[in-house]
Design an enzyme around this catalytic site. Structure first.
Site, PDB file in Angstrom:
ATOM      1  N   SER A  62     -15.122   9.206  -2.249  1.00  0.00           N
ATOM      2  CA  SER A  62     -13.740   9.461  -1.813  1.00  0.00           C
ATOM      3  C   SER A  62     -13.510   9.081  -0.361  1.00  0.00           C
ATOM      4  O   SER A  62     -14.167   9.608   0.535  1.00  0.00           O
ATOM      5  CB  SER A  62     -13.405  10.949  -1.924  1.00  0.00           C
ATOM      6  OG  SER A  62     -13.687  11.433  -3.198  1.00  0.00           O
ATOM      7  N   HIS A 117      -9.497   6.740  -5.026  1.00  0.00           N
ATOM      8  CA  HIS A 117     -10.483   5.997  -5.792  1.00  0.00           C
ATOM      9  C   HIS A 117      -9.840   4.752  -6.379  1.00  0.00           C
ATOM     10  O   HIS A 117      -9.124   4.830  -7.378  1.00  0.00           O
ATOM     11  CB  HIS A 117     -11.034   6.845  -6.940  1.00  0.00           C
ATOM     12  CG  HIS A 117     -11.829   8.022  -6.483  1.00  0.00           C
ATOM     13  ND1 HIS A 117     -13.189   7.990  -6.368  1.00  0.00           N
ATOM     14  CD2 HIS A 117     -11.456   9.253  -6.083  1.00  0.00           C
ATOM     15  CE1 HIS A 117     -13.620   9.156  -5.928  1.00  0.00           C
ATOM     16  NE2 HIS A 117     -12.584   9.941  -5.741  1.00  0.00           N
ATOM     17  N   HIS A 168     -15.290  11.412 -12.288  1.00  0.00           N
ATOM     18  CA  HIS A 168     -15.923  12.706 -12.098  1.00  0.00           C
ATOM     19  C   HIS A 168     -15.879  13.503 -13.401  1.00  0.00           C
ATOM     20  O   HIS A 168     -14.999  13.316 -14.228  1.00  0.00           O
ATOM     21  CB  HIS A 168     -15.184  13.489 -11.005  1.00  0.00           C
ATOM     22  CG  HIS A 168     -15.214  12.824  -9.662  1.00  0.00           C
ATOM     23  ND1 HIS A 168     -14.381  11.791  -9.335  1.00  0.00           N
ATOM     24  CD2 HIS A 168     -15.992  13.055  -8.582  1.00  0.00           C
ATOM     25  CE1 HIS A 168     -14.644  11.404  -8.093  1.00  0.00           C
ATOM     26  NE2 HIS A 168     -15.614  12.146  -7.612  1.00  0.00           N
ATOM     27  N   TYR A 226     -14.932  16.458 -13.728  1.00  0.00           N
ATOM     28  CA  TYR A 226     -13.704  17.268 -13.831  1.00  0.00           C
ATOM     29  C   TYR A 226     -12.522  16.499 -14.409  1.00  0.00           C
ATOM     30  O   TYR A 226     -11.505  17.096 -14.756  1.00  0.00           O
ATOM     31  CB  TYR A 226     -13.326  17.893 -12.477  1.00  0.00           C
ATOM     32  CG  TYR A 226     -13.058  16.921 -11.356  1.00  0.00           C
ATOM     33  CD1 TYR A 226     -11.911  16.134 -11.335  1.00  0.00           C
ATOM     34  CD2 TYR A 226     -13.963  16.790 -10.307  1.00  0.00           C
ATOM     35  CE1 TYR A 226     -11.682  15.242 -10.306  1.00  0.00           C
ATOM     36  CE2 TYR A 226     -13.744  15.905  -9.276  1.00  0.00           C
ATOM     37  CZ  TYR A 226     -12.600  15.129  -9.275  1.00  0.00           C
ATOM     38  OH  TYR A 226     -12.377  14.239  -8.268  1.00  0.00           O
ATOM     39  N   GLU A 227     -12.642  15.183 -14.503  1.00  0.00           N
ATOM     40  CA  GLU A 227     -11.551  14.418 -15.110  1.00  0.00           C
ATOM     41  C   GLU A 227     -11.563  14.537 -16.634  1.00  0.00           C
ATOM     42  O   GLU A 227     -10.637  14.057 -17.301  1.00  0.00           O
ATOM     43  CB  GLU A 227     -11.636  12.950 -14.672  1.00  0.00           C
ATOM     44  CG  GLU A 227     -11.334  12.808 -13.180  1.00  0.00           C
ATOM     45  CD  GLU A 227     -11.480  11.389 -12.668  1.00  0.00           C
ATOM     46  OE1 GLU A 227     -10.626  10.562 -13.003  1.00  0.00           O
ATOM     47  OE2 GLU A 227     -12.443  11.113 -11.951  1.00  0.00           O
ATOM     48  N   ALA A 229     -18.135  12.394  -0.465  1.00  0.00           N
ATOM     49  CA  ALA A 229     -17.567  13.335   0.490  1.00  0.00           C
ATOM     50  C   ALA A 229     -18.043  14.721   0.079  1.00  0.00           C
ATOM     51  O   ALA A 229     -18.098  15.027  -1.111  1.00  0.00           O
ATOM     52  CB  ALA A 229     -16.052  13.265   0.437  1.00  0.00           C
ATOM     53  N   MET A 289     -18.644  17.229  -5.708  1.00  0.00           N
ATOM     54  CA  MET A 289     -18.323  17.201  -7.139  1.00  0.00           C
ATOM     55  C   MET A 289     -18.790  15.924  -7.832  1.00  0.00           C
ATOM     56  O   MET A 289     -18.214  15.496  -8.827  1.00  0.00           O
ATOM     57  CB  MET A 289     -16.808  17.353  -7.323  1.00  0.00           C
ATOM     58  CG  MET A 289     -16.222  18.586  -6.643  1.00  0.00           C
ATOM     59  SD  MET A 289     -14.430  18.611  -6.749  1.00  0.00           S
ATOM     60  CE  MET A 289     -14.040  19.962  -5.614  1.00  0.00           C
ATOM     61  N   SER A 290     -19.838  15.308  -7.302  1.00  0.00           N
ATOM     62  CA  SER A 290     -20.270  14.034  -7.906  1.00  0.00           C
ATOM     63  C   SER A 290     -21.769  13.846  -7.723  1.00  0.00           C
ATOM     64  O   SER A 290     -22.510  14.804  -7.509  1.00  0.00           O
ATOM     65  CB  SER A 290     -19.524  12.872  -7.237  1.00  0.00           C
ATOM     66  OG  SER A 290     -19.893  12.764  -5.877  1.00  0.00           O
ATOM     67  N   ASN A 327     -15.501  18.482   5.586  1.00  0.00           N
ATOM     68  CA  ASN A 327     -14.928  19.778   5.968  1.00  0.00           C
ATOM     69  C   ASN A 327     -16.039  20.802   6.028  1.00  0.00           C
ATOM     70  O   ASN A 327     -17.099  20.621   5.429  1.00  0.00           O
ATOM     71  CB  ASN A 327     -13.884  20.210   4.917  1.00  0.00           C
ATOM     72  CG  ASN A 327     -14.477  20.243   3.516  1.00  0.00           C
ATOM     73  OD1 ASN A 327     -14.686  19.202   2.898  1.00  0.00           O
ATOM     74  ND2 ASN A 327     -14.766  21.423   3.025  1.00  0.00           N
ATOM     75  N   HIS A 357      -7.684  18.151  -0.416  1.00  0.00           N
ATOM     76  CA  HIS A 357      -8.141  16.791  -0.707  1.00  0.00           C
ATOM     77  C   HIS A 357      -7.715  15.838   0.419  1.00  0.00           C
ATOM     78  O   HIS A 357      -8.452  14.909   0.770  1.00  0.00           O
ATOM     79  CB  HIS A 357      -7.571  16.324  -2.054  1.00  0.00           C
ATOM     80  CG  HIS A 357      -8.070  14.975  -2.490  1.00  0.00           C
ATOM     81  ND1 HIS A 357      -9.413  14.694  -2.677  1.00  0.00           N
ATOM     82  CD2 HIS A 357      -7.416  13.813  -2.755  1.00  0.00           C
ATOM     83  CE1 HIS A 357      -9.545  13.422  -3.049  1.00  0.00           C
ATOM     84  NE2 HIS A 357      -8.356  12.872  -3.097  1.00  0.00           N
TER      85      HIS A 357
HETATM   86  N1  HPA Z   1     -16.377  21.362  -1.833  1.00  0.00           N
HETATM   87  C1  HPA Z   1     -16.593  20.584  -2.897  1.00  0.00           C
HETATM   88  N2  HPA Z   1     -16.422  19.286  -2.893  1.00  0.00           N
HETATM   89  C2  HPA Z   1     -16.032  18.709  -1.752  1.00  0.00           C
HETATM   90  C3  HPA Z   1     -15.787  19.465  -0.596  1.00  0.00           C
HETATM   91  C4  HPA Z   1     -15.968  20.879  -0.634  1.00  0.00           C
HETATM   92  O1  HPA Z   1     -15.769  21.608   0.353  1.00  0.00           O
HETATM   93  N3  HPA Z   1     -15.407  18.589   0.378  1.00  0.00           N
HETATM   94  C5  HPA Z   1     -15.431  17.360  -0.191  1.00  0.00           C
HETATM   95  N4  HPA Z   1     -15.808  17.427  -1.480  1.00  0.00           N
END
Ligand code: HPA
Length: 278
Positions: free
Chosen positions: A33, A64, A86, A88-89, A116, A217-218, A241, A253
């Site tokens: 991402s 993406h 992902h 989650y999709e 990310a 998440m990947s 973050n 996001h």
């Molecule tokens: N949590 C989960 N997935 C993420 C995060 C997060 O804080 N930041 C970027 N992808």
């Protein structure tokens, strides 16, 4: 597509790609991402939109793009996934890891993944780059391992070893390149979750307790399938973050995509240096 992707489906995709490019890549890159601009520097590039490749899973997430970029980068022939899907999709684990199996059938030897991630390690700050030294397969341990289903023996054994998920020699190279280019390279364990909701403060305190340095998440499904099939793997997390362990801040996001702008040049410099030295 059935729940479990078959060798025939994988080979349909691989044959199609072979028919659309004369490049024969050695390295596969999966760019996460907000981190996929490296693909724009590839020379003599052939572009293959994901939606033209048979059986290829298609992404719907902002940030993406969806195509393969195949060409030359720092003296290597690379196949780059600009975008990925992902769990989650709504795809099965088997579907989201099809691209990695296609790489293996294309005789790619090395896979470099970026993502990310949220920084759980309190020493990490947004904008940092973390070398992934190991991963926590939360989703897989809980029953959604990408290798569930009939084992495809052409890739590897039923019960593959995961003692060295990330390639020690490639990690050494990445550390050396980062040092030479004066880029601070953090190191740690990437914890793979399903998402799409970000973690609650209690989730994060738990994930920290069990040894996570970064959460995302990947990556983990792709890397497990890569190791099963004998690919040497290197991974980087861009810390977008600070994980919100006390509930005092909000994660979005947009902030993840925004942080990518600081992280991208650093990851790009390291990946370029690694490619150059291979
Ligand atoms: N949590 C989960 N997935 C993420 C995060 C997060 O804080 N930041 C970027 N992808």
């Amino acid at each position: 597509m059935s729940t479990f992707v078959t060798l025939e489906q994988i080979d349909q995709a691989a044959d199609f790609i072979r028919s659309r490019t004369s490049h024969r890549p050695r390295v596969g890159l999966i760019l996460g991402s907000g981190l996929n601009s490296l693909a724009d520097s590839i020379e003599n590039a052939d572009y293959i939109p994901f939606n033209e490749i048979p059986n290829w899973p298609l992404s719907s997430v902002q940030g993406h793009a969806g195509r393969l970029v195949i060409g030359e980068l720092e003296g290597q022939t690379v196949l780059t996934m600009q975008g990925r899907v992902h769990f989650y999709e709504g795809y099965s684990m088997s579907q989201i890891t099809l691209p990695v199996r296609v790489m293996i059938r294309l005789n790619i030897e090395i896979m470099i993944v970026t993502n990310a991630a949220g920084g759980v390690n309190p020493r990490f700050t947004p904008g940092d780059v973390m070398l992934i030294t190991d991963n926590l397969n939360m989703v897989g341990m809980a029953g959604a391992n990408p290798l569930i289903g009939p084992n495809i023996d052409e890739f590897g054994p039923r019960f593959p070893d995961m003692s060295q998920v990330y390639d020690p020699a490639l990690m050494t190279l990445a550390r050396k390149v980062a040092l030479e280019r004066q880029i601070t390279l953090r190191e740690g364990v990437y914890c793979g979750l399903s998402g799409p909701s970000f973690e609650s403060p209690a989730d994060l305190r738990f994930l920290k307790l069990i040894g996570s340095d970064a959460v995302g998440m990947s990556t983990v499904p792709e890397v497990i399938v890569a190791r099963h099939g004998g690919l040497r793997t290197l991974g980087f997390s861009g810390i977008s973050n600070k994980a919100n362990l006390d509930g005092s801040t909000v994660t979005t996001h947009e902030e993840v995509i925004e942080a990518g702008k600081v992280i991208t040049p650093k990851i790009e410099a390291i990946v370029r240096g690694v490619l150059r030295a291979l």
